[in-house]
Write a protein that holds these residues in place. Structure first.
Motif, PDB file in Angstrom:
ATOM      1  N   GLU A 259     -14.811   6.259  58.909  1.00  0.00           N
ATOM      2  CA  GLU A 259     -13.945   5.098  58.652  1.00  0.00           C
ATOM      3  C   GLU A 259     -12.504   5.359  59.102  1.00  0.00           C
ATOM      4  OE1 GLU A 259     -12.408   2.296  54.948  1.00  0.00           O
ATOM      5  OE2 GLU A 259     -14.070   3.679  54.625  1.00  0.00           O
ATOM      6  N   TYR A 260     -12.010   6.582  58.864  1.00  0.00           N
ATOM      7  CA  TYR A 260     -10.634   6.921  59.231  1.00  0.00           C
ATOM      8  C   TYR A 260     -10.542   7.663  60.560  1.00  0.00           C
ATOM      9  CZ  TYR A 260      -9.804   5.691  54.376  1.00  0.00           C
ATOM     10  OH  TYR A 260      -9.753   5.036  53.180  1.00  0.00           O
ATOM     11  N   ALA A 261     -11.681   8.000  61.145  1.00  0.00           N
ATOM     12  CA  ALA A 261     -11.743   8.697  62.435  1.00  0.00           C
ATOM     13  C   ALA A 261     -10.921   9.981  62.437  1.00  0.00           C
ATOM     14  CB  ALA A 261     -11.302   7.769  63.562  1.00  0.00           C
ATOM     15  N   ILE A 262     -11.198  10.836  61.447  1.00  0.00           N
ATOM     16  CA  ILE A 262     -10.461  12.097  61.347  1.00  0.00           C
ATOM     17  C   ILE A 262     -11.334  13.183  60.706  1.00  0.00           C
ATOM     18  CG2 ILE A 262      -9.429  11.689  59.085  1.00  0.00           C
ATOM     19  CD1 ILE A 262      -6.807  12.732  60.764  1.00  0.00           C
ATOM     20  N   ASP A 263     -11.071  14.397  61.084  1.00  0.00           N
ATOM     21  CA  ASP A 263     -11.733  15.557  60.491  1.00  0.00           C
ATOM     22  C   ASP A 263     -10.946  15.915  59.235  1.00  0.00           C
ATOM     23  OD1 ASP A 263     -12.499  18.163  59.777  1.00  0.00           O
ATOM     24  OD2 ASP A 263     -12.997  18.664  61.845  1.00  0.00           O
ATOM     25  N   GLU A 264     -11.446  15.495  58.089  1.00  0.00           N
ATOM     26  CA  GLU A 264     -10.708  15.671  56.840  1.00  0.00           C
ATOM     27  C   GLU A 264     -10.515  17.138  56.462  1.00  0.00           C
ATOM     28  OE1 GLU A 264     -13.100  13.256  54.195  1.00  0.00           O
ATOM     29  OE2 GLU A 264     -11.550  11.706  54.245  1.00  0.00           O
ATOM     30  N   THR A 265     -11.511  17.964  56.694  1.00  0.00           N
ATOM     31  CA  THR A 265     -11.413  19.373  56.331  1.00  0.00           C
ATOM     32  C   THR A 265     -10.242  20.040  57.033  1.00  0.00           C
ATOM     33  OG1 THR A 265     -13.784  19.499  55.960  1.00  0.00           O
ATOM     34  CG2 THR A 265     -12.641  21.586  56.339  1.00  0.00           C
ATOM     35  N   ARG A 266     -10.136  19.860  58.333  1.00  0.00           N
ATOM     36  CA  ARG A 266      -9.062  20.496  59.080  1.00  0.00           C
ATOM     37  C   ARG A 266      -7.713  19.831  58.816  1.00  0.00           C
ATOM     38  NH1 ARG A 266     -13.642  21.081  60.465  1.00  0.00           N
ATOM     39  NH2 ARG A 266     -14.477  23.005  61.241  1.00  0.00           N
ATOM     40  N   LEU A 267      -7.708  18.519  58.596  1.00  0.00           N
ATOM     41  CA  LEU A 267      -6.457  17.826  58.270  1.00  0.00           C
ATOM     42  C   LEU A 267      -5.875  18.355  56.972  1.00  0.00           C
ATOM     43  CD1 LEU A 267      -4.294  15.617  58.514  1.00  0.00           C
ATOM     44  CD2 LEU A 267      -5.884  14.094  57.320  1.00  0.00           C
ATOM     45  N   PHE A 268      -6.692  18.429  55.921  1.00  0.00           N
ATOM     46  CA  PHE A 268      -6.176  18.879  54.621  1.00  0.00           C
ATOM     47  C   PHE A 268      -5.795  20.356  54.662  1.00  0.00           C
ATOM     48  CE2 PHE A 268      -8.813  15.215  52.910  1.00  0.00           C
ATOM     49  CZ  PHE A 268      -7.719  14.368  52.865  1.00  0.00           C
ATOM     50  N   ARG A 269      -6.523  21.164  55.415  1.00  0.00           N
ATOM     51  CA  ARG A 269      -6.146  22.579  55.562  1.00  0.00           C
ATOM     52  C   ARG A 269      -4.793  22.696  56.268  1.00  0.00           C
ATOM     53  NH1 ARG A 269      -9.649  25.544  59.370  1.00  0.00           N
ATOM     54  NH2 ARG A 269     -11.303  24.813  58.011  1.00  0.00           N
ATOM     55  N   PHE A 270      -4.591  21.906  57.301  1.00  0.00           N
ATOM     56  CA  PHE A 270      -3.321  21.902  58.021  1.00  0.00           C
ATOM     57  C   PHE A 270      -2.175  21.488  57.089  1.00  0.00           C
ATOM     58  CE2 PHE A 270      -0.136  19.329  60.241  1.00  0.00           C
ATOM     59  CZ  PHE A 270       0.411  20.295  61.080  1.00  0.00           C
ATOM     60  N   LEU A 271      -2.393  20.423  56.324  1.00  0.00           N
ATOM     61  CA  LEU A 271      -1.353  19.953  55.415  1.00  0.00           C
ATOM     62  C   LEU A 271      -1.014  20.977  54.351  1.00  0.00           C
ATOM     63  CD1 LEU A 271      -2.460  16.228  55.018  1.00  0.00           C
ATOM     64  CD2 LEU A 271      -0.558  17.113  56.368  1.00  0.00           C
ATOM     65  N   GLN A 272      -2.008  21.690  53.837  1.00  0.00           N
ATOM     66  CA  GLN A 272      -1.742  22.715  52.839  1.00  0.00           C
ATOM     67  C   GLN A 272      -0.988  23.906  53.426  1.00  0.00           C
ATOM     68  OE1 GLN A 272      -5.620  23.620  51.257  1.00  0.00           O
ATOM     69  NE2 GLN A 272      -5.406  22.121  49.598  1.00  0.00           N
ATOM     70  N   ASN A 273      -1.260  24.222  54.679  1.00  0.00           N
ATOM     71  CA  ASN A 273      -0.638  25.394  55.309  1.00  0.00           C
ATOM     72  C   ASN A 273       0.761  25.142  55.857  1.00  0.00           C
ATOM     73  OD1 ASN A 273      -2.898  26.936  54.775  1.00  0.00           O
ATOM     74  ND2 ASN A 273      -3.830  26.544  56.762  1.00  0.00           N
ATOM     75  N   THR A 274       1.143  23.880  55.949  1.00  0.00           N
ATOM     76  CA  THR A 274       2.445  23.585  56.570  1.00  0.00           C
ATOM     77  C   THR A 274       3.426  22.968  55.613  1.00  0.00           C
ATOM     78  OG1 THR A 274       1.639  21.454  57.357  1.00  0.00           O
ATOM     79  CG2 THR A 274       1.537  23.318  58.873  1.00  0.00           C
TER      80      THR A 274
END
Length: 51
Positions: A36-51
């Protein structure tokens, strides 16, 4: 004699292998992808947590 996969799937596999082994890409999983959102949620949330 070894055979080469000359179909599109063979090219895709070769491309993924090269990106992962030579460029540090991480191969994703279909289950991580939110259609629905056309995104890889696992990698998005990992990126957000790391940055």
């Amino acid at each position: 004699m070894a055979f080469t996969n000359t179909k599109e799937s063979g090219l895709e596999a070769l491309s993924v292998k090269w990106l992962v082994e030579q460029n540090g890409y991480e191969e994703g999983n279909n289950t991580d992808y939110h259609k629905e959102y056309a995104i890889d949620e696992t990698r998005l949330f990992r990126f957000l947590q790391n940055t």
